[in-house]
Structures are given as structure tokens and as C-alpha cells.
Design a protein around this motif. Sequence first.
Motif, short mmCIF file in Angstrom:
data_model
loop_
_atom_site.label_atom_id
_atom_site.label_comp_id
_atom_site.label_asym_id
_atom_site.label_seq_id
_atom_site.Cartn_x
_atom_site.Cartn_y
_atom_site.Cartn_z
N ILE A 31 0.84 -1.20 0.00
CA ILE A 31 0.00 0.00 0.00
C ILE A 31 0.87 1.26 0.00
CG2 ILE A 31 -1.68 1.33 1.33
CD1 ILE A 31 -2.73 -1.35 2.44
N LEU A 32 1.91 1.26 0.83
CA LEU A 32 2.75 2.45 0.98
C LEU A 32 3.62 2.71 -0.25
CD1 LEU A 32 3.76 2.13 4.73
CD2 LEU A 32 2.12 3.70 3.71
N LYS A 33 3.94 1.64 -0.98
CA LYS A 33 4.68 1.86 -2.23
C LYS A 33 3.83 2.63 -3.24
CE LYS A 33 7.97 -1.98 -2.16
NZ LYS A 33 8.34 -3.29 -2.76
N ALA A 34 2.54 2.30 -3.26
CA ALA A 34 1.64 2.97 -4.19
C ALA A 34 1.14 4.31 -3.65
CB ALA A 34 0.45 2.06 -4.50
N GLN A 35 0.98 4.39 -2.33
CA GLN A 35 0.44 5.60 -1.71
C GLN A 35 1.20 5.86 -0.40
OE1 GLN A 35 -3.83 5.74 -1.70
NE2 GLN A 35 -3.92 7.34 -0.16
N PRO A 36 2.37 6.52 -0.48
CA PRO A 36 3.27 6.65 0.69
C PRO A 36 2.64 7.34 1.90
CG PRO A 36 4.37 7.27 -1.36
CD PRO A 36 2.92 7.11 -1.69
N ASN A 37 1.61 8.16 1.69
CA ASN A 37 1.02 8.89 2.81
C ASN A 37 -0.29 8.29 3.30
OD1 ASN A 37 3.07 10.90 2.84
ND2 ASN A 37 2.13 11.88 1.08
N HIS A 38 -0.56 7.05 2.94
CA HIS A 38 -1.79 6.39 3.36
C HIS A 38 -1.83 6.34 4.89
CE1 HIS A 38 -4.88 3.35 3.96
NE2 HIS A 38 -5.22 3.47 2.68
N PRO A 39 -2.80 7.00 5.55
CA PRO A 39 -2.76 7.13 7.02
C PRO A 39 -2.85 5.80 7.77
CG PRO A 39 -4.85 7.92 6.13
CD PRO A 39 -3.96 7.70 4.96
N ASP A 40 -3.79 4.94 7.38
CA ASP A 40 -3.97 3.68 8.11
C ASP A 40 -2.79 2.73 7.91
OD1 ASP A 40 -6.68 3.99 9.27
OD2 ASP A 40 -7.23 4.23 7.18
N ALA A 41 -2.27 2.66 6.69
CA ALA A 41 -1.13 1.77 6.42
C ALA A 41 0.10 2.25 7.20
CB ALA A 41 -0.83 1.71 4.93
N ASN A 42 0.32 3.57 7.24
CA ASN A 42 1.45 4.10 8.01
C ASN A 42 1.29 3.79 9.50
OD1 ASN A 42 3.62 5.68 6.61
ND2 ASN A 42 1.84 6.60 5.62
N HIS A 43 0.08 4.03 10.02
CA HIS A 43 -0.16 3.76 11.44
C HIS A 43 0.07 2.29 11.76
CE1 HIS A 43 -2.84 2.50 14.79
NE2 HIS A 43 -2.22 3.50 15.38
N ASN A 44 -0.46 1.40 10.93
CA ASN A 44 -0.35 -0.03 11.20
C ASN A 44 1.09 -0.53 11.05
OD1 ASN A 44 -3.04 0.14 11.55
ND2 ASN A 44 -3.63 -1.17 9.86
N MET A 45 1.85 0.07 10.15
CA MET A 45 3.27 -0.28 10.04
C MET A 45 4.00 0.12 11.31
SD MET A 45 4.54 -1.90 7.41
CE MET A 45 6.17 -1.35 6.92
N GLY A 46 3.60 1.28 11.87
CA GLY A 46 4.20 1.70 13.14
C GLY A 46 3.86 0.75 14.26
N VAL A 47 2.60 0.32 14.33
CA VAL A 47 2.18 -0.64 15.36
C VAL A 47 2.96 -1.95 15.20
CG1 VAL A 47 0.25 -2.01 16.22
CG2 VAL A 47 -0.11 0.38 15.58
N LEU A 48 3.13 -2.36 13.94
CA LEU A 48 3.88 -3.60 13.65
C LEU A 48 5.31 -3.48 14.15
CD1 LEU A 48 3.29 -6.29 12.07
CD2 LEU A 48 4.40 -5.21 10.13
N ALA A 49 5.94 -2.34 13.89
CA ALA A 49 7.33 -2.13 14.32
C ALA A 49 7.44 -2.14 15.84
CB ALA A 49 7.85 -0.80 13.76
N VAL A 50 6.49 -1.49 16.53
CA VAL A 50 6.51 -1.48 18.00
C VAL A 50 6.38 -2.90 18.54
CG1 VAL A 50 5.24 -0.76 20.07
CG2 VAL A 50 5.64 0.87 18.23
N GLY A 51 5.49 -3.69 17.92
CA GLY A 51 5.30 -5.07 18.36
C GLY A 51 6.54 -5.91 18.22
N LEU A 52 7.42 -5.53 17.26
CA LEU A 52 8.67 -6.26 17.05
C LEU A 52 9.82 -5.65 17.86
CD1 LEU A 52 8.40 -6.80 13.19
CD2 LEU A 52 8.17 -8.54 14.97
N GLY A 53 9.51 -4.67 18.70
CA GLY A 53 10.55 -4.06 19.53
C GLY A 53 11.32 -2.96 18.82
N LYS A 54 10.91 -2.59 17.59
CA LYS A 54 11.61 -1.55 16.83
C LYS A 54 10.86 -0.23 16.99
CE LYS A 54 13.24 -4.97 13.47
NZ LYS A 54 13.26 -5.39 12.05
N VAL A 55 10.86 0.29 18.21
CA VAL A 55 10.04 1.46 18.53
C VAL A 55 10.53 2.70 17.80
CG1 VAL A 55 9.08 2.85 20.40
CG2 VAL A 55 9.59 0.43 20.79
N GLN A 56 11.86 2.89 17.74
CA GLN A 56 12.41 4.07 17.07
C GLN A 56 11.99 4.10 15.60
OE1 GLN A 56 14.32 6.56 18.63
NE2 GLN A 56 13.91 7.63 16.72
N GLU A 57 12.01 2.93 14.95
CA GLU A 57 11.64 2.85 13.54
C GLU A 57 10.16 3.14 13.32
OE1 GLU A 57 13.55 0.85 15.15
OE2 GLU A 57 15.16 -0.04 13.94
N ALA A 58 9.36 3.00 14.39
CA ALA A 58 7.92 3.22 14.25
C ALA A 58 7.55 4.70 14.16
CB ALA A 58 7.19 2.58 15.43
#
Length: 579
Positions: A31-58
Motif C-alpha cells: 500500500i505504501l509503495k503505491a500511496q506513501p502517505n496512506h494514514p492507516d497503512a502508516n499507522h499499522n506499520m508503526g504498530v507492527l514495528a513497536v510489536g517487534l521491539g523496533k520502537v524508534q523505527e515506528a
Amino acid sequence: MQLTFKEALLNGIEAHKAGNLQEADRYYTAILKAQPNHPDANHNMGVLAVGLGKVQEALPFFKKALVANSSITQFWLSYIDALIKLNRMNDAKAVLDEARIKSEKGYGFDKLEKRLILNSESKNDCKDAEEYQVNILEKLNLYQALKLAKKNIKDGLNMEAKGIYQDILKRFPKNKKAIDGVKTLSKKEKSKSSNIKNPPKDQLLSLIKIYTDCQFQKALARGSQLLKNFPNSIYLYNIIGAANKGLGKLEESIEAYKKALSIEPDFAEAYNNMGIVLKDQGKLEEAIDAYKKALSLKPDYAEAFNNIGIALKDQGKLEEAIESYNKALSLNPNYAEAYNNIGVALTGIVFKKSNRGFQKIISSLLDKKLYVQPTDISATTISLLKFEPSLQKHLKFVSCDKIIQNPLDIVSDLDEFPLLRKLMSICPLPDLELEKLFKNLRASILENISSLKESSPELLRFQSALALQCFTNEYIYSQSQNEENAINTLEKKIKKLLSNNEQPSPLAILILASYKALHKYEWCQSLIVNNQIQDVFTRQVEEPNQEEKLKLKLPILEEINNKVSSKVRKQYEESPYPR
């Protein structure tokens, strides 16, 4: 079929909920490749990163989500939570102030506020913290700041309101509303200080140490004594509950947790601990309900998911237990107990249906190498893999004793299952159908070696796993006279190439290694090891050579002269059991 953004997002969310994090990442990234500013996809990628312990990357993902849509309360909550996890308290406070102005509702902000207060209280150097404090008037005008302070008082966030008033007075020392606000709040703080809920930090830490040293009776006595001065301390009741459990007083333990919850209904840890006691009493459904209440208050509570898995396992619901353990791991990828529990649950299970998600779980478990013996779950894993239609088709084909004409077709289908290759590489596979398939594939690949595409990655991956499987099972597969003749020819060809300073193809080496260990050949050290043959070369050459070196260092207690004993020694040295 091409998916819409909405469909891709829904698929990603479903995979995310199921603990299939790689699959979720694939959808969100698309989704983000096609629409980099997609709000839900960005938010969920952040949640995914936090869940993996990569909080800074989120953080960049959360920022993009808010830039795209600042009216979604959850976007603010996720961003502030990440900042708190990184101990960036001043940034979190500033974002919280901004969120209260821009977001429609403040649901959830009060809990984050409490976390900020607790963290700020625990700082040792208040002066340093103050230096980095961002003045509220850098973000809001005077009217907005006073309005926010008033709202915070209404919401019971007195400390937050006092901070705003103090910021205003730094810029406008004579502002009457700010002066009156500070005075009023100071009076409230003074009256509140006379009713302290919890013992001083040093006393709590001392009590916790007594408990962790398993001095349960002493912890119970000390906790009860402290309760006389601090009758509303949820932490004291929590420790008393744990101490009672340690003493086997389960009913008293539950009563202590109930008392803590009567004081603080949102105390997730008390629900989790109560669940543990209920589980010890054999009240599994009640225990699961308690764990679920803990999760409703604290959705990222990995320990509660793990405990639900334990209760489900005791109910015999092993597949559900594994799913719950996996949810714990999605929140805490280094959760050793959850990995161990998955290994226990998998031992002896026979799957009744296909589940690709479980294949990923087992593969991840095997990669850890610490929590389960591959042989203990090999039959379980095979029972799961056998539900795959493409594998079923090929097993039925070889069961009819038909000759495999084109091995690449089968190898290409099997390449869909990295778990199968992984299992082939590390332990014997106790399954006659798979043995027949592999034996026939080995013969077919050998027979068609001249016509096969030597650089095929699927073929090289499979042949490497097959060579490791044959080495592990000590070349138990029978072979025909035609295979023996073909192997002799291949051995001579490889030897000739190496004598002419030429290298044989990786495929030729791997085929030979599936019939005979490479360390048996004098020319093995002349091979140039590349990625395709690295795993096989390590297991079949480097490790046997290391064993020989270690053998020389072992002390000999007594020389063996008897012929029978010598033969027995040779047998066990060549084929140790267990290896």
C-alpha cells in the motif's frame, strides 16, 4: 487478482491480528509503495514495528499517519505511547498537549497522562528534565493554553494543568488566571498528600526482594504490617496475593487480588495474577476470563496471552494454545517461555487440517534451536505439511510406483514449503511416504542430471536439503544398480575435473552428497565452497574433521585388543546413537 487499497489493508489487518507479521508487513508495504502517505497503512506499520521491539523505527510511520489525518485519536495514542517507550517524556507531553486540542475526544489520554506522571516522578535529576521541557506557549496561544489547563482540571489531570499554568507564568508572570490556578492546585496537592496510597519506593523494593527470595511467610507478614499505614495500596495487595500463592493459600491469594481491584479496577496485573491462581485451582475457564480482562485493559500484555495458552493447553485445546503463545511472541519476540510452551504443545500433536500460519510458527521455533528437539516435533510437523494439496498429489503419485519423469516439476512444488526443507536438513523424517518420495526423487535427479538446469535455485535448495537428510539418516535409502553405476561415473567425473583445476557444478556435488558423505573423498578439500554447497560442506566435511580432532584429545582409559570389542567401538564411532 489486483487488490484495492481497502482490500489490501483489510488483509494486512487480518494477518496482523493472526500473528502473521511478515504477511501483514507485505500488505502494508504494498500500500505504501503505491500511496506513501496512506494514514492507516502508516499507522499499522508503526504498530507492527513497536510489536517487534523496533520502537524508534515506528516513529516516522506514526508521524506520517498524523500528517495525513490528525483527527484519529488512535493515531495520537500510538505515537505518544511510542515516545513514552523510548523515554522521550518531554516530547510525549508536548504531543499529548497538541492531541488534546486537535483530536475530537480525549479517550485513552488520561492513562497515558498517568504513565507520563509516573515516569517523571521516577527521574532522579529534575533539573535536567526541566531544561528540556518545551513551554506550552511555543505550541499554543495564551487563550488556548488556559482553556487546556481548565479542561485538564475538569478531567482530573491536575499535575498537567499546573504545568501549563507554570509555563504561562514563565512568559507572563502577572497573569491572574495562572496565579490563581497554581494556588488552587497547590492547596489540592497539600490536602491529597495527607492520604498517600503507597509506601515509599524503598520499602516496596525491599518487600519485593523478600518475595523474590521466596521468603513468602516473611513477605506476607511485612506486607500485612505495611497495610496498616497504607490500606489502599494496590501494590501491597498484589504482593500479598503472590506471597499467599507461594504458601499454597490460594483462596487468600484471590481475595488479595480482589481487594486490589476494588481499589483500582484497571489494575491489569492483578487480573493476570488472579488468573494464575485460578488455573492452579483447576478453574480453567475462570482463569481464561481473568486473563482476558487483563488484556482488555492492557492489549499488549504478552504474559497474559502466554497464560491463556497454558490454560488452553490444560484443556486439551493445543492448536488454540499455540495461537495464543504466538500472539505473546508477536508482542515480545524474545519471550523464551512462550517459545518453550509452543514446543511442549507441539510434541505429540496430530494436526487435523491445514494451517500455513502454524508452519511459520514451527519454522521460527526451529530457528531458535533452544526450545525443542526437532525430532520431538518432526511427526507433528509432517502431519501438518501433509494437508498441502501439492504435497498430497506427489505422495499419491509415488505410492503408485510410477517413475518420476520430470523431477523439476515436483521440486518446484515442494519449494513452496521452506519448513519441509528445514526439517529435512536437521533431523530424520519418520515417514514412509516421504521416504519413498525422496528416494525416487534422488534417483530421478541423478538419472536426469545432464538435462537439468544446474543453476535452478529451487533444485539447488531441495538437493542441499536432501543431501543433509541422507547424511542425517546415514544413507538408509536403498539404491538400484543403475544408481550405483551412475554414481561411480559421477565420482570419476568430479575427480577428473578437480585434477584439471576445474570445479564441478554445485548440483553435481549436492547429488553426490545425497549418496555418500563428502568427507569420504580425498578431493573434498579441493572444492571451492560457495553459498549453494556451504551447508552441506559444513555438515559433511568441516564437522567430521572437527570430530576427528576432538577424538585425539579424549583420554584413553584402557586399550581395546579384543576383536569383537574393536568392531563394536568402530560401529559406535561411525554411527553413534544417539548422534
